[in-house]
Design a protein around this motif. Sequence first.
Motif, PDB file in Angstrom:
ATOM      1  N   GLU A   1       0.689  -0.966  -0.075  1.00  0.00           N
ATOM      2  CA  GLU A   1       0.060   0.022   0.046  1.00  0.00           C
ATOM      3  C   GLU A   1       0.650   1.251  -0.103  1.00  0.00           C
ATOM      4  N   ARG A   2       1.505   1.518   1.201  1.00  0.00           N
ATOM      5  CA  ARG A   2       2.463   2.823   1.280  1.00  0.00           C
ATOM      6  C   ARG A   2       3.594   2.524   2.006  1.00  0.00           C
ATOM      7  N   SER A   3       4.668   3.097   1.713  1.00  0.00           N
ATOM      8  CA  SER A   3       5.806   3.159   2.606  1.00  0.00           C
ATOM      9  C   SER A   3       5.626   4.071   3.746  1.00  0.00           C
ATOM     10  N   PHE A   4       5.771   3.705   5.061  1.00  0.00           N
ATOM     11  CA  PHE A   4       5.463   5.013   5.983  1.00  0.00           C
ATOM     12  C   PHE A   4       6.968   5.168   6.436  1.00  0.00           C
ATOM     13  N   GLY A   5       7.924   4.842   6.000  1.00  0.00           N
ATOM     14  CA  GLY A   5       9.523   5.093   6.620  1.00  0.00           C
ATOM     15  C   GLY A   5       9.368   4.967   8.195  1.00  0.00           C
ATOM     16  N   ASP A   6       9.904   5.813   8.644  1.00  0.00           N
ATOM     17  CA  ASP A   6      10.117   6.050  10.186  1.00  0.00           C
ATOM     18  C   ASP A   6       8.629   5.516  11.002  1.00  0.00           C
ATOM     19  N   LEU A   7       7.904   5.683  10.367  1.00  0.00           N
ATOM     20  CA  LEU A   7       6.630   5.554  11.070  1.00  0.00           C
ATOM     21  C   LEU A   7       6.101   3.923  11.089  1.00  0.00           C
ATOM     22  N   GLU A   8       6.695   3.276  10.192  1.00  0.00           N
ATOM     23  CA  GLU A   8       6.421   1.645  10.253  1.00  0.00           C
ATOM     24  C   GLU A   8       6.516   1.212  11.721  1.00  0.00           C
ATOM     25  N   GLY A   9       5.251   0.479  12.017  1.00  0.00           N
ATOM     26  CA  GLY A   9       5.391  -0.324  13.037  1.00  0.00           C
ATOM     27  C   GLY A   9       4.914   0.441  14.424  1.00  0.00           C
ATOM     28  N   LYS A  10       4.656   1.965  13.929  1.00  0.00           N
ATOM     29  CA  LYS A  10       4.417   2.700  15.222  1.00  0.00           C
ATOM     30  C   LYS A  10       2.897   2.834  15.426  1.00  0.00           C
ATOM     31  N   SER A  11       2.306   2.907  16.571  1.00  0.00           N
ATOM     32  CA  SER A  11       0.880   3.279  17.015  1.00  0.00           C
ATOM     33  C   SER A  11       0.781   4.666  16.688  1.00  0.00           C
ATOM     34  N   VAL A  12      -0.546   5.365  16.489  1.00  0.00           N
ATOM     35  CA  VAL A  12      -0.907   6.506  16.249  1.00  0.00           C
ATOM     36  C   VAL A  12      -0.312   7.507  17.535  1.00  0.00           C
ATOM     37  N   SER A  22      -1.999  16.446   8.174  1.00  0.00           N
ATOM     38  CA  SER A  22      -2.170  17.753   7.509  1.00  0.00           C
ATOM     39  C   SER A  22      -0.909  18.048   6.649  1.00  0.00           C
ATOM     40  N   THR A  23      -0.253  17.016   6.591  1.00  0.00           N
ATOM     41  CA  THR A  23       1.033  17.346   5.555  1.00  0.00           C
ATOM     42  C   THR A  23       0.453  17.467   4.246  1.00  0.00           C
ATOM     43  N   PRO A  24       1.103  18.436   3.483  1.00  0.00           N
ATOM     44  CA  PRO A  24       0.893  18.579   2.180  1.00  0.00           C
ATOM     45  C   PRO A  24       0.972  17.512   1.444  1.00  0.00           C
ATOM     46  N   LEU A  25       0.425  17.206   0.199  1.00  0.00           N
ATOM     47  CA  LEU A  25       0.403  15.997  -0.709  1.00  0.00           C
ATOM     48  C   LEU A  25       1.727  15.773  -1.171  1.00  0.00           C
ATOM     49  N   ASP A  26       2.532  16.609  -1.575  1.00  0.00           N
ATOM     50  CA  ASP A  26       3.815  16.371  -1.972  1.00  0.00           C
ATOM     51  C   ASP A  26       4.983  16.492  -0.902  1.00  0.00           C
ATOM     52  N   LYS A  27       4.855  16.495   0.391  1.00  0.00           N
ATOM     53  CA  LYS A  27       5.685  16.577   1.350  1.00  0.00           C
ATOM     54  C   LYS A  27       5.442  15.226   2.301  1.00  0.00           C
ATOM     55  N   SER A  28       6.613  14.836   2.820  1.00  0.00           N
ATOM     56  CA  SER A  28       6.683  13.707   3.738  1.00  0.00           C
ATOM     57  C   SER A  28       6.903  14.231   5.194  1.00  0.00           C
ATOM     58  N   TYR A  29       6.029  13.533   5.937  1.00  0.00           N
ATOM     59  CA  TYR A  29       6.244  13.994   7.534  1.00  0.00           C
ATOM     60  C   TYR A  29       7.250  13.336   8.107  1.00  0.00           C
ATOM     61  N   ASN A  30       7.424  12.045   7.902  1.00  0.00           N
ATOM     62  CA  ASN A  30       8.545  11.393   8.546  1.00  0.00           C
ATOM     63  C   ASN A  30       9.132  10.410   7.861  1.00  0.00           C
ATOM     64  N   LYS A  31       9.562  10.799   6.419  1.00  0.00           N
ATOM     65  CA  LYS A  31      10.303   9.660   5.654  1.00  0.00           C
ATOM     66  C   LYS A  31       9.256   9.036   5.098  1.00  0.00           C
ATOM     67  N   GLU A  32       8.200   8.978   5.189  1.00  0.00           N
ATOM     68  CA  GLU A  32       7.103   8.034   4.366  1.00  0.00           C
ATOM     69  C   GLU A  32       6.812   8.501   2.962  1.00  0.00           C
ATOM     70  N   GLU A  33       6.355   7.532   2.342  1.00  0.00           N
ATOM     71  CA  GLU A  33       5.946   7.903   0.826  1.00  0.00           C
ATOM     72  C   GLU A  33       4.929   8.976   0.942  1.00  0.00           C
ATOM     73  N   THR A  34       4.980   9.784   0.104  1.00  0.00           N
ATOM     74  CA  THR A  34       4.328  11.165  -0.148  1.00  0.00           C
ATOM     75  C   THR A  34       2.930  10.747  -0.857  1.00  0.00           C
ATOM     76  N   ASN A  35       2.175  11.465  -0.288  1.00  0.00           N
ATOM     77  CA  ASN A  35       0.607  11.250  -1.109  1.00  0.00           C
ATOM     78  C   ASN A  35       0.719  11.376  -2.462  1.00  0.00           C
ATOM     79  N   GLN A  36       1.510  12.345  -2.872  1.00  0.00           N
ATOM     80  CA  GLN A  36       1.801  12.755  -4.325  1.00  0.00           C
ATOM     81  C   GLN A  36       2.360  11.369  -5.243  1.00  0.00           C
ATOM     82  N   HIS A  37       3.216  10.769  -4.247  1.00  0.00           N
ATOM     83  CA  HIS A  37       3.946   9.601  -5.010  1.00  0.00           C
ATOM     84  C   HIS A  37       2.950   8.602  -5.104  1.00  0.00           C
TER      85      HIS A  37
END
Length: 104
Positions: A1-12, A22-37
């Motif tokens: 589905e989506r790479s969540f980078g440093d968020l992989e395996g973390k709970s909310v 609220s992260t913009p579509l073309d930005k990454s919050y914490n090294k995850e795959e962007t929505n734009q990608h």
Amino acid sequence: ERSFGDLEGKSVDQFDLKAFLSTPLDKSYNKEETNQHMIDRAKKFIAKLPEVNNVLVVTHGAYYRAFMMALDESLKNGDYNSLYLKNCEVVKIEMEKYRWKTLW
């Protein structure tokens, strides 16, 4: 589905969910795959779909949102998170509405 980078395996409760959502579509919050990608990946997937009457696509919620934005660029101007897919929800998409052959 989506790479969540440093968020992989973390709970909310281990990161700022509001900031993540609220992260913009073309930005990454914490090294995850962007929505734009993901939207770009969805466009490539849609371009490869066969021209038949019915196609079944099974996916997760984040990719569903990207898929819908790939079909309709105007959805990018709205709230990305409003394109919510319920657990086990079935959605019928009428491709004629999205000008199937003229998207790209």
